[in-house]
Design a protein around this motif. Sequence first.
Motif, PDB file in Angstrom:
ATOM      1  N   MET A   1       0.821  -1.204   0.000  1.00  0.00           N
ATOM      2  CA  MET A   1       0.000   0.000   0.000  1.00  0.00           C
ATOM      3  C   MET A   1       0.862   1.264   0.000  1.00  0.00           C
ATOM      4  N   LEU A   2       2.184   1.082   0.167  1.00  0.00           N
ATOM      5  CA  LEU A   2       3.137   2.204   0.116  1.00  0.00           C
ATOM      6  C   LEU A   2       4.253   1.884  -0.872  1.00  0.00           C
ATOM      7  N   ARG A   3       3.924   1.160  -1.915  1.00  0.00           N
ATOM      8  CA  ARG A   3       4.919   0.560  -2.804  1.00  0.00           C
ATOM      9  C   ARG A   3       5.913   1.582  -3.360  1.00  0.00           C
ATOM     10  N   GLU A   4       5.436   2.637  -3.996  1.00  0.00           N
ATOM     11  CA  GLU A   4       6.335   3.612  -4.632  1.00  0.00           C
ATOM     12  C   GLU A   4       7.198   4.340  -3.597  1.00  0.00           C
ATOM     13  N   THR A   5       6.568   4.754  -2.521  1.00  0.00           N
ATOM     14  CA  THR A   5       7.317   5.492  -1.496  1.00  0.00           C
ATOM     15  C   THR A   5       8.373   4.619  -0.845  1.00  0.00           C
ATOM     16  N   LEU A   6       8.034   3.369  -0.543  1.00  0.00           N
ATOM     17  CA  LEU A   6       9.008   2.491   0.104  1.00  0.00           C
ATOM     18  C   LEU A   6      10.173   2.166  -0.804  1.00  0.00           C
TER      19      LEU A   6
ATOM     20  N   THR B   1      14.046  -1.138 -10.563  1.00  0.00           N
ATOM     21  CA  THR B   1      13.947  -1.766 -11.886  1.00  0.00           C
ATOM     22  C   THR B   1      13.152  -3.062 -11.821  1.00  0.00           C
ATOM     23  N   VAL B   2      13.467  -3.896 -10.842  1.00  0.00           N
ATOM     24  CA  VAL B   2      12.764  -5.178 -10.703  1.00  0.00           C
ATOM     25  C   VAL B   2      11.298  -4.944 -10.371  1.00  0.00           C
ATOM     26  N   ALA B   3      11.031  -3.998  -9.468  1.00  0.00           N
ATOM     27  CA  ALA B   3       9.647  -3.723  -9.070  1.00  0.00           C
ATOM     28  C   ALA B   3       8.822  -3.196 -10.237  1.00  0.00           C
ATOM     29  N   ALA B   4       9.443  -2.407 -11.117  1.00  0.00           N
ATOM     30  CA  ALA B   4       8.727  -1.865 -12.279  1.00  0.00           C
ATOM     31  C   ALA B   4       8.346  -2.973 -13.261  1.00  0.00           C
ATOM     32  N   LYS B   5       9.198  -4.000 -13.361  1.00  0.00           N
ATOM     33  CA  LYS B   5       8.926  -5.113 -14.283  1.00  0.00           C
ATOM     34  C   LYS B   5       7.946  -6.125 -13.693  1.00  0.00           C
ATOM     35  N   GLN B   6       7.870  -6.177 -12.351  1.00  0.00           N
ATOM     36  CA  GLN B   6       7.043  -7.178 -11.687  1.00  0.00           C
ATOM     37  C   GLN B   6       6.040  -6.484 -10.765  1.00  0.00           C
ATOM     38  N   LYS B   7       5.127  -5.750 -11.391  1.00  0.00           N
ATOM     39  CA  LYS B   7       4.216  -4.903 -10.633  1.00  0.00           C
ATOM     40  C   LYS B   7       3.205  -5.683  -9.795  1.00  0.00           C
ATOM     41  N   ASP B   8       2.950  -6.939 -10.170  1.00  0.00           N
ATOM     42  CA  ASP B   8       1.975  -7.713  -9.406  1.00  0.00           C
ATOM     43  C   ASP B   8       2.624  -8.611  -8.360  1.00  0.00           C
TER      44      ASP B   8
ATOM     45  N   PRO C   1       4.552  -9.126  -4.741  1.00  0.00           N
ATOM     46  CA  PRO C   1       4.645  -8.411  -3.450  1.00  0.00           C
ATOM     47  C   PRO C   1       6.000  -7.735  -3.271  1.00  0.00           C
ATOM     48  N   LEU C   2       5.972  -6.524  -2.747  1.00  0.00           N
ATOM     49  CA  LEU C   2       7.207  -5.748  -2.604  1.00  0.00           C
ATOM     50  C   LEU C   2       8.189  -6.421  -1.648  1.00  0.00           C
TER      51      LEU C   2
ATOM     52  N   ASP D   1      -1.893   7.384  -5.721  1.00  0.00           N
ATOM     53  CA  ASP D   1      -2.576   6.108  -5.494  1.00  0.00           C
ATOM     54  C   ASP D   1      -2.455   5.674  -4.037  1.00  0.00           C
ATOM     55  N   GLU D   2      -1.290   5.910  -3.455  1.00  0.00           N
ATOM     56  CA  GLU D   2      -1.073   5.530  -2.063  1.00  0.00           C
ATOM     57  C   GLU D   2      -1.993   6.311  -1.137  1.00  0.00           C
ATOM     58  N   ARG D   3      -2.137   7.609  -1.404  1.00  0.00           N
ATOM     59  CA  ARG D   3      -3.036   8.420  -0.573  1.00  0.00           C
ATOM     60  C   ARG D   3      -4.475   7.891  -0.665  1.00  0.00           C
ATOM     61  N   GLU D   4      -4.909   7.563  -1.878  1.00  0.00           N
ATOM     62  CA  GLU D   4      -6.273   7.068  -2.056  1.00  0.00           C
ATOM     63  C   GLU D   4      -6.471   5.730  -1.348  1.00  0.00           C
ATOM     64  N   GLN D   5      -5.459   4.856  -1.439  1.00  0.00           N
ATOM     65  CA  GLN D   5      -5.556   3.545  -0.790  1.00  0.00           C
ATOM     66  C   GLN D   5      -5.695   3.672   0.713  1.00  0.00           C
TER      67      GLN D   5
END
Length: 672
Positions: A591-596, A610-617, A619-620, A655-659
């Motif tokens: 729920m804080l993916r980009e910020t973390l 880089t890895v997170a951008a390729k594997q968006k689905d 878990p972080l 998106d994080e704020r909305e979540q």
Amino acid sequence: MRIKKIHVQNYRSIVDSEEFEIDKNKTILVGPNEAGKTALLQAIQHLNPPSGVKPLSALRDYPRSRYSKITTGEVDPAETKVVEAEFELDDDERALLPEGMKDASYVLWRNLDNSTGHRLEGAPVRKSFADINKDLLRLAAHVDSQFTAAEGSSESKPSEKLNVITADWKTWDPILGEKAKVLLAWLDAVLPFVDEGNEKEEARYDSLKAAIGIGDARNSAVQALRKRVPVFVLFSNYFRVRPLIHLKQLAARIANSTLDEERFDYGNVCLLNLLGFTAAELSEMGTAPDPDPNNPEAMETYREKLDKRQYQLNAAEVSLTREIRSVWNPDESKGEAAKLRLRADGQYLKVTVEDDLGVEVELDQRSEGFQWLVSFFVVFFAEAEGDHKNAVLLLDEPGMSLHALKQREFRKTISRLAADNQTIYSTHSPFLVGPDELDLVRVVEMANRETGTKVHTSVTANDPAALLPLQEALGYDLAQSLFTQKQNLVLEGLTDYWYVDAVAALLRDSGDADLNEKIALVPSNTAGKVVYFATILHAQGFKVAALLDSDSAGDQAAKQDTLVHTLGNKGIMRTKDFLVSPVKSAEVEDMLRETLIDVAKSHCGWDVATVAAKQKDRPLVDIFESEIKGFSKYRLAKAFVRWSRDHTAKDLASDEREQWKKLIQAVNSALR
């Protein structure tokens, strides 16, 4: 100027503490006995100690088991660092730095022979002769081609002048001082011969001039910053204030330099400094002059001095009483009134405490804890107004004689003091570690004498005793919250607690969402234990909701009949229900993916973008665990808590704020 990082080596039980971070306000050292907490604070004080502190001694302070390296000459005290710290600069200090160095930090260290060194970190590196020699020769060749001596003149070519200047220079010689001065003069002299149309040589000229100036610019900067380094004041044993001070005798001991500072005199001198008098001045006021009808002004002057003395005593009484009561919280119905009284009576200065009946008793007739608290405030206020106003406070086991609940109050006092004076303190007490302060904790342990004292930034240790104060602090706070709050949100673990608490505060401050402050956040340690906590709380008649991750453990917990029956579908919330973009087996971190991802890179040096951008689905946490060796969920969560203190909700992704707004609304609704 605030400390960012500290590294202690080669000091008593400390072979190499490893570098550890310091919070900008307060940092807490916890660990078992004999772990080296006191040695750590003593070493840190030597970074910039106040006058009167004994200097470092190789015989006394170098690790005893390795002392033979000193005697054989294998180790040189002048080259042996004991303590090094990196400081973050404030705006005033950055103003002292030249352009190109504004983002630098300042590093200071002290060696075993008491010599110090310093440097700028993140600033352009000082150049040596080897670094600029080739460009000097190329520029000299260029200006030679443009140079024409006046007819009949025997003036040397620029290259010949350069050769004379640098004839005896070594390649490793630093370019600063006189060397920089003569090179800059040579550059000024050859400027008219640099072809304006030759961009390459113009750029070379500018580059050389900038490079030559770096050394002196760095020197000027570090010399200016050295004067701004705070004093490190270690309060390892707060000196006690005597309840009855004989002023004439104290004045004589001060005059003869025979103060008994190891016992009481230091506290007494601090009390007098706080009052604004010397012992001699108060002693003199204790003896009234004989009446002289021919000099009535003498008696009037004496009377004014006495009035001034009483006014200053009263002012000190008020300020000290206010601070003491903020911690002590006396129950006046039980005769616990804590009004400090300072009385000057002839040659005596008395320190008494007035109870609720108006009866005054000497300070030494009150409890050990109360005496300690009075002495602490006297010494601190006296020092803070003196040489130690710009100070880092090092407190070794503060408040040991205070009752547990009064230690909790004193913890707030430390926080208040730390707002102006960065503070590092050691403790064994769980009551001096707040449940919301675990990101401020540094665990100190000594696995064995060979490796010596180590400091862990993450909440981890090989010795369970090192973590005992943290476990007790959490246990006490949890026990308090379990049966006092009527509305409770049960979370899977401690890191979930940190995330929910920190984000709720950000959204509350921004006005985006307001988590009901009456709702207690209850970490249960694992998803499997959520049902137990929820059942216990529900049995007490409290409202309960639970937030579970959407992984297999969360799925299993969410399907337990007991939990479903207890909370109902509305009371069981899953992280996947609030995500804008689906993530398989989502956890709170998603729920804080980009910020973390940003926080992990900036605060921990972990780059998984880089890895997170390729594997968006994916878990972080799963990505971090596979990509980062030694990844710690605790360290990541602590880094986010620190980040949240310096940022606002606007710094979160939209998106994080909305979540999180959806989650907070759901929690408020479930526990309404």
